[in-house]
Design an enzyme around this catalytic site. Sequence first.
Site, PDB file in Angstrom:
ATOM      1  CB  CYS A 196      -0.969  -0.049   1.176  1.00  0.00           C
ATOM      2  SG  CYS A 196      -2.406   1.032   1.002  1.00  0.00           S
ATOM      3  CG  HIS A 213      -3.739  -3.704   3.865  1.00  0.00           C
ATOM      4  ND1 HIS A 213      -2.546  -3.143   4.263  1.00  0.00           N
ATOM      5  CD2 HIS A 213      -4.393  -2.735   3.163  1.00  0.00           C
ATOM      6  CE1 HIS A 213      -2.479  -1.893   3.847  1.00  0.00           C
ATOM      7  NE2 HIS A 213      -3.587  -1.620   3.161  1.00  0.00           N
TER       8      HIS A 213
END
Length: 242
Positions: free
Chosen positions: A96, A199
């Site tokens: 990310c 994630h």
Amino acid sequence: MARASKSVRIGLVLPDVLGTYGDDGNALVLRQRARMRGMSAEVERIGLDDAIPDDCDIYTIGGGEDSAQVIAAARLAASPGLQSAAADGRPIFAVCAGMQVLGRTFTAHGDTVDGLGLIDVTTSPMRTRAIGEVSSTPTRAGITAGLTETLTGFENHMGGTTLGPEAEALGTAKRGVGNAEETNVEGVVQGSVIATYMHGPALARNPQLADLLLAYALGIPMGDLEPLELAEIDRLRLERLR
């Protein structure tokens, strides 16, 4: 790169600012999967006040907010150990905001910020936030040629990442947004860098990817790693894929 060894030093990069979404767990997964095979493995937490070493066997970088990204980019530019490690072919796994910081530029608080330029990507705001389950089919680009299993995770990002000609996608998106709206790709592979919006932590949800990184760090084929029979992990993975 011939660094075959029975010990693994895992550099957890800037967990004090890029640790918002539990991506620290990726370093713990690598450590545990190495230890379960009888190797010595340690996680070295590299904080804001530390010089970034260039001699870890593998590096992991997590996610964070805009302010955290700006701080991280400035610190990593000032202490260029990660850049040296990448030049030496040491594997780096970024998630990310970590992926955005490793790119050429990203947007934070409406401003364009220079990244490290380790991967040929740029990131700018999307129209709507990408949030929810994401899965992809591995492209098997570059160092990920050994991947055969679907990649899965949870995405939560407002930045849309565009790949330049030097970067390749980690996966072809089957569910979720991936890197950006209407691109149908997820993640980045370039040199020894693997980056993603997944994630989860990503390496807990994708054990084959964790083993690929371990094998590359050790300088051995992934098939030379001792197999781990973990029925509970296999069941959890099947449930998540459903």
